[in-house]
Write a protein that holds these residues in place. Sequence first.
Motif, PDB file in Angstrom:
ATOM      1  N   ALA A   5     -22.192 -16.420  -0.117  1.00 53.52           N
ATOM      2  CA  ALA A   5     -23.328 -15.504  -0.015  1.00 53.52           C
ATOM      3  C   ALA A   5     -24.407 -15.937  -1.009  1.00 53.52           C
ATOM      4  CB  ALA A   5     -22.883 -14.082  -0.306  1.00 53.52           C
ATOM      5  N   GLY A   6     -25.634 -15.901  -0.541  1.00 56.15           N
ATOM      6  CA  GLY A   6     -26.751 -16.357  -1.343  1.00 56.15           C
ATOM      7  C   GLY A   6     -27.074 -17.823  -1.166  1.00 56.15           C
ATOM      8  N   GLY A   7     -26.190 -18.539  -0.505  1.00 51.54           N
ATOM      9  CA  GLY A   7     -26.380 -19.965  -0.293  1.00 51.54           C
ATOM     10  C   GLY A   7     -27.197 -20.275   0.945  1.00 51.54           C
ATOM     11  N   PHE A   8     -27.197 -21.547   1.318  1.00 49.06           N
ATOM     12  CA  PHE A   8     -28.000 -21.966   2.453  1.00 49.06           C
ATOM     13  C   PHE A   8     -27.216 -22.922   3.335  1.00 49.06           C
ATOM     14  CE2 PHE A   8     -28.827 -26.259   1.000  1.00 49.06           C
ATOM     15  CZ  PHE A   8     -28.676 -26.158  -0.370  1.00 49.06           C
ATOM     16  N   LEU A   9     -27.706 -23.034   4.570  1.00 47.24           N
ATOM     17  CA  LEU A   9     -27.088 -23.894   5.563  1.00 47.24           C
ATOM     18  C   LEU A   9     -28.162 -24.257   6.577  1.00 47.24           C
ATOM     19  CD1 LEU A   9     -24.079 -24.796   5.814  1.00 47.24           C
ATOM     20  CD2 LEU A   9     -23.801 -23.007   7.541  1.00 47.24           C
ATOM     21  N   LYS A  10     -28.062 -25.427   7.167  1.00 43.16           N
ATOM     22  CA  LYS A  10     -29.029 -25.836   8.182  1.00 43.16           C
ATOM     23  C   LYS A  10     -28.301 -26.191   9.454  1.00 43.16           C
ATOM     24  CE  LYS A  10     -32.586 -28.457   7.164  1.00 43.16           C
ATOM     25  NZ  LYS A  10     -33.405 -29.635   6.815  1.00 43.16           N
ATOM     26  N   LEU A  11     -28.718 -25.579  10.557  1.00 43.62           N
ATOM     27  CA  LEU A  11     -28.194 -25.902  11.869  1.00 43.62           C
ATOM     28  C   LEU A  11     -29.193 -26.796  12.605  1.00 43.62           C
ATOM     29  CD1 LEU A  11     -26.878 -22.412  13.053  1.00 43.62           C
ATOM     30  CD2 LEU A  11     -25.691 -24.166  11.711  1.00 43.62           C
ATOM     31  N   SER A  12     -28.670 -27.654  13.458  1.00 42.73           N
ATOM     32  CA  SER A  12     -29.511 -28.498  14.298  1.00 42.73           C
ATOM     33  C   SER A  12     -29.092 -28.347  15.742  1.00 42.73           C
ATOM     34  CB  SER A  12     -29.398 -29.966  13.884  1.00 42.73           C
ATOM     35  OG  SER A  12     -29.913 -30.181  12.596  1.00 42.73           O
ATOM     36  N   CYS A  13     -30.049 -28.550  16.631  1.00 38.52           N
ATOM     37  CA  CYS A  13     -29.767 -28.519  18.061  1.00 38.52           C
ATOM     38  C   CYS A  13     -30.557 -29.652  18.702  1.00 38.52           C
ATOM     39  CB  CYS A  13     -30.165 -27.187  18.664  1.00 38.52           C
ATOM     40  SG  CYS A  13     -29.951 -27.100  20.458  1.00 38.52           S
ATOM     41  N   THR A  60     -35.392 -32.149  18.880  1.00 38.11           N
ATOM     42  CA  THR A  60     -34.418 -31.457  18.054  1.00 38.11           C
ATOM     43  C   THR A  60     -35.074 -30.255  17.385  1.00 38.11           C
ATOM     44  OG1 THR A  60     -33.197 -33.489  17.609  1.00 38.11           O
ATOM     45  CG2 THR A  60     -32.874 -31.666  16.086  1.00 38.11           C
ATOM     46  N   VAL A  61     -34.346 -29.172  17.319  1.00 40.36           N
ATOM     47  CA  VAL A  61     -34.804 -28.033  16.536  1.00 40.36           C
ATOM     48  C   VAL A  61     -33.791 -27.775  15.427  1.00 40.36           C
ATOM     49  CG1 VAL A  61     -36.096 -26.946  18.398  1.00 40.36           C
ATOM     50  CG2 VAL A  61     -33.686 -26.332  18.031  1.00 40.36           C
ATOM     51  N   ARG A  62     -34.290 -27.168  14.366  1.00 40.96           N
ATOM     52  CA  ARG A  62     -33.429 -26.871  13.234  1.00 40.96           C
ATOM     53  C   ARG A  62     -33.587 -25.410  12.842  1.00 40.96           C
ATOM     54  NH1 ARG A  62     -35.253 -32.070  12.612  1.00 40.96           N
ATOM     55  NH2 ARG A  62     -33.617 -33.635  12.330  1.00 40.96           N
ATOM     56  N   LEU A  63     -32.544 -24.870  12.280  1.00 46.95           N
ATOM     57  CA  LEU A  63     -32.575 -23.512  11.759  1.00 46.95           C
ATOM     58  C   LEU A  63     -32.128 -23.575  10.301  1.00 46.95           C
ATOM     59  CD1 LEU A  63     -33.079 -20.520  12.557  1.00 46.95           C
ATOM     60  CD2 LEU A  63     -30.596 -20.336  12.853  1.00 46.95           C
ATOM     61  N   GLN A  64     -33.082 -23.446   9.421  1.00 49.87           N
ATOM     62  CA  GLN A  64     -32.790 -23.416   7.992  1.00 49.87           C
ATOM     63  C   GLN A  64     -32.461 -21.980   7.613  1.00 49.87           C
ATOM     64  OE1 GLN A  64     -32.747 -26.008   5.616  1.00 49.87           O
ATOM     65  NE2 GLN A  64     -31.904 -24.406   4.296  1.00 49.87           N
ATOM     66  N   MET A  65     -31.269 -21.778   7.090  1.00 47.04           N
ATOM     67  CA  MET A  65     -30.806 -20.436   6.763  1.00 47.04           C
ATOM     68  C   MET A  65     -30.628 -20.338   5.245  1.00 47.04           C
ATOM     69  SD  MET A  65     -28.082 -19.868   9.892  1.00 47.04           S
ATOM     70  CE  MET A  65     -26.971 -21.170   9.344  1.00 47.04           C
ATOM     71  N   ASN A  66     -31.427 -19.510   4.615  1.00 44.01           N
ATOM     72  CA  ASN A  66     -31.377 -19.317   3.172  1.00 44.01           C
ATOM     73  C   ASN A  66     -30.946 -17.892   2.835  1.00 44.01           C
ATOM     74  OD1 ASN A  66     -32.422 -21.945   2.826  1.00 44.01           O
ATOM     75  ND2 ASN A  66     -34.534 -21.190   2.867  1.00 44.01           N
TER      76      ASN A  66
END
Length: 123
Positions: free
Chosen positions: A13-21, A77-83
């Motif tokens: 929790a509080g971290g980040f992750l990046k998804l790609s499609c 490609t699309v990305r979802l940066q999750m912070n």
Amino acid sequence: VQLQASGGGLVQAGGFLKLSCAASGRTASIGGLGWFRQAPGKDREFVAAIRWPDNRAYYADSVKGRFTMSRDNARNTVRLQMNSMKAEDTAVYYCAGRTSTWNSVNPYDYRYWGQGTLVTVSS
């Protein structure tokens, strides 16, 4: 059109992750892409969407200000940066494609679906 999602995993929790499609096949038919997620025992819900060609994005209220969706035009490609991730962000995330350029939040407006990628946020 084929959609390949990647980037899921475990984050605190509080971290980040990046998804790609990554989109392949008849990509000229795509008007935009979206991300949806589904937590155990819950319905699939809209997360974010982006439209061609101006790359304008739209977000669910629950992720606004924390998630950013972007597009790499050259690579389809699309990305979802999750912070600032929260435990309630835990879900299987799906990339979806539509032919309309309207940033719809309705999953029934999306014709193409990739396989899900699991995101787990530990509290």
